[in-house]
Motif scaffolding. Structure first.
Motif, PDB file in Angstrom:
ATOM      1  N   GLU A  20      -1.231  10.882  -9.107  1.00 57.28           N
ATOM      2  CA  GLU A  20       0.195  10.778  -9.384  1.00 57.28           C
ATOM      3  C   GLU A  20       0.806   9.468  -8.899  1.00 57.28           C
ATOM      4  O   GLU A  20       1.686   8.903  -9.555  1.00 57.28           O
ATOM      5  N   ALA A  21       0.376   8.974  -7.751  1.00 58.97           N
ATOM      6  CA  ALA A  21       0.935   7.720  -7.238  1.00 58.97           C
ATOM      7  C   ALA A  21       0.626   6.562  -8.179  1.00 58.97           C
ATOM      8  O   ALA A  21       1.503   5.757  -8.513  1.00 58.97           O
ATOM      9  N   ALA A  22      -0.624   6.469  -8.617  1.00 60.54           N
ATOM     10  CA  ALA A  22      -1.005   5.415  -9.550  1.00 60.54           C
ATOM     11  C   ALA A  22      -0.274   5.580 -10.876  1.00 60.54           C
ATOM     12  O   ALA A  22       0.142   4.591 -11.504  1.00 60.54           O
ATOM     13  N   GLY A  23      -0.090   6.823 -11.307  1.00 58.12           N
ATOM     14  CA  GLY A  23       0.630   7.073 -12.553  1.00 58.12           C
ATOM     15  C   GLY A  23       2.082   6.638 -12.463  1.00 58.12           C
ATOM     16  O   GLY A  23       2.630   6.052 -13.402  1.00 58.12           O
ATOM     17  N   PHE A  24       2.709   6.908 -11.323  1.00 58.07           N
ATOM     18  CA  PHE A  24       4.089   6.467 -11.127  1.00 58.07           C
ATOM     19  C   PHE A  24       4.182   4.951 -11.206  1.00 58.07           C
ATOM     20  O   PHE A  24       5.055   4.393 -11.891  1.00 58.07           O
ATOM     21  N   HIS A  60       9.079   7.622  -0.532  1.00 57.55           N
ATOM     22  CA  HIS A  60       8.094   6.605  -0.169  1.00 57.55           C
ATOM     23  C   HIS A  60       7.903   5.553  -1.255  1.00 57.55           C
ATOM     24  O   HIS A  60       7.306   4.515  -0.989  1.00 57.55           O
ATOM     25  N   VAL A  61       8.406   5.820  -2.455  1.00 55.79           N
ATOM     26  CA  VAL A  61       8.163   4.875  -3.565  1.00 55.79           C
ATOM     27  C   VAL A  61       9.414   4.466  -4.328  1.00 55.79           C
ATOM     28  O   VAL A  61       9.334   3.616  -5.215  1.00 55.79           O
ATOM     29  N   ILE A  62      10.563   5.021  -3.985  1.00 54.35           N
ATOM     30  CA  ILE A  62      11.754   4.736  -4.790  1.00 54.35           C
ATOM     31  C   ILE A  62      12.169   3.269  -4.706  1.00 54.35           C
ATOM     32  O   ILE A  62      12.804   2.726  -5.613  1.00 54.35           O
ATOM     33  N   GLY A  63      11.778   2.589  -3.635  1.00 50.53           N
ATOM     34  CA  GLY A  63      12.082   1.172  -3.496  1.00 50.53           C
ATOM     35  C   GLY A  63      11.040   0.255  -4.104  1.00 50.53           C
ATOM     36  O   GLY A  63      11.200  -0.976  -4.084  1.00 50.53           O
ATOM     37  N   LEU A  64       9.983   0.818  -4.654  1.00 52.91           N
ATOM     38  CA  LEU A  64       8.899   0.003  -5.200  1.00 52.91           C
ATOM     39  C   LEU A  64       9.332  -0.810  -6.423  1.00 52.91           C
ATOM     40  O   LEU A  64       9.065  -2.018  -6.486  1.00 52.91           O
ATOM     41  N   PRO A  65      10.010  -0.214  -7.400  1.00 54.00           N
ATOM     42  CA  PRO A  65      10.484  -1.033  -8.525  1.00 54.00           C
ATOM     43  C   PRO A  65      11.436  -2.142  -8.067  1.00 54.00           C
ATOM     44  O   PRO A  65      11.408  -3.254  -8.610  1.00 54.00           O
ATOM     45  N   ASP A  66      12.260  -1.855  -7.082  1.00 55.65           N
ATOM     46  CA  ASP A  66      13.179  -2.855  -6.548  1.00 55.65           C
ATOM     47  C   ASP A  66      12.412  -4.040  -5.975  1.00 55.65           C
ATOM     48  O   ASP A  66      12.754  -5.212  -6.224  1.00 55.65           O
ATOM     49  N   PHE A 109       0.851  -1.187   0.000  1.00 60.04           N
ATOM     50  CA  PHE A 109       0.000   0.000   0.000  1.00 60.04           C
ATOM     51  C   PHE A 109       0.892   1.244   0.000  1.00 60.04           C
ATOM     52  O   PHE A 109       1.842   1.332   0.778  1.00 60.04           O
ATOM     53  N   VAL A 110       0.569   2.195  -0.863  1.00 57.61           N
ATOM     54  CA  VAL A 110       1.348   3.427  -0.996  1.00 57.61           C
ATOM     55  C   VAL A 110       0.547   4.581  -0.414  1.00 57.61           C
ATOM     56  O   VAL A 110      -0.656   4.698  -0.659  1.00 57.61           O
TER      57      VAL A 110
END
Length: 284
Positions: free
Chosen positions: A98-102, A67-73, A59-60
């Protein structure tokens, strides 16, 4: 069965030794929920004894990079291991905008890597399941499974749009994760009688004069003042308050005591933890 709450990252965008980027892990039995994925989240999960294949959902709270830079990892790491664990895509729940777009674009830079791995081992590309939701000032349930539910409510992190806090209900009790926000009524209502409130903390009152006229003055305006946070936790009758996303990062135990002093000054008398990475609270 118990519910555990682990701080997988207590840091902010400016790197600080020993503090990974924002993240909170909530576990109840085989239900493993990660909230936000800042810098170093994958390593902190490993240190907490959680395999990427074990994460039930992520959950973001908002789109800020810390808060999201580790998500792709996390998504890529889980995918790379999937030929072993066969757990399938990760469910991502995040506010619309924006969060969903990222999240929809986050794997684009890895297109060559993905193609090469599919030539050798992987059978299909990584396809995280995105669940974008609209959220207002009233909590709404966005996820439920095996006796655990997650609710979201909009918070005040302006000028950042679509920022939310989450409330997790398990058979053991209630956990609230504020995300980034100034102290606000929405989080106070969400936190009524919570067993654990994980809340960001900024020493605005103590440092107001020092940051006046600097860019930090603007930053401090949309984060949660520690003294005001103590008042919120007292009024909401929170049993255990865990401080995270510490601004400024305390360099030692004396610095941590300053955060605690501020919160007590605000009136909170319950259990208080000034967060360090991998600190854990237990409910039940």
């Amino acid at each position: 069965m118990t519910t555990t709450v682990t701080l997988t990252g207590t840091g902010v965008p400016i790197p600080s030794p020993g503090r990974a980027g924002a993240g909170v892990l909530v576990r109840h039995g085989t239900t493993v929920l990660q909230f936000d994925a800042g810098r170093g989240t994958v390593l902190r999960l490993a240190e907490a004894g959680v395999g990427l294949h074990e994460v039930t959902a992520l959950f973001v709270t908002h789109v800020h990079s810390d808060h999201v830079i580790g998500l792709p990892d996390l998504v890529m790491g889980r995918w790379i291991q999937d030929h072993v664990w066969r757990t399938g895509p990760l469910d991502l729940h995040l506010p619309e905008g924006e969060a969903a777009g990222f999240a929809a674009r986050m794997l684009d830079p890895y297109a060559a890597d993905i193609a090469l791995r599919m030539e050798h081992v992987q059978e299909a590309p990584p396809e995280p399941r995105l669940h974008a939701f609209a959220c207002g000032s009233e909590p709404r349930e966005i996820w439920s499974r095996d006796g655990v539910t997650v609710e979201a409510v909009a918070v005040h992190h302006e000028p950042v749009p679509d920022a939310v806090a989450y409330r997790v209900r398990t058979p053991d009790g209630t956990v609230v994760i504020s995300g980034d926000t100034r102290v606000c009524d929405e989080v106070e209502e969400l936190s009524q009688n919570a067993d654990v409130l994980v809340h960001e903390a900024c020493r605005t009152t103590a440092l107001h004069a020092a940051v006046a006229g600097t860019p930090f003055e603007k930053i401090f305006s949309y984060h949660a003042d520690t003294v005001a946070l103590g008042g919120l936790a007292k009024r909401a009758d929170v049993r255990h308050l865990m401080l995270t996303h510490l601004i400024p990062a305390p360099g030692d135990a004396a610095g941590e005591r300053e955060f605690a002093h501020d919160v007590r000054l605000g009136g909170y008398e319950g259990v208080l933890t000034v967060g360090r990475d991998l600190m854990t609270a237990t409910i039940g």
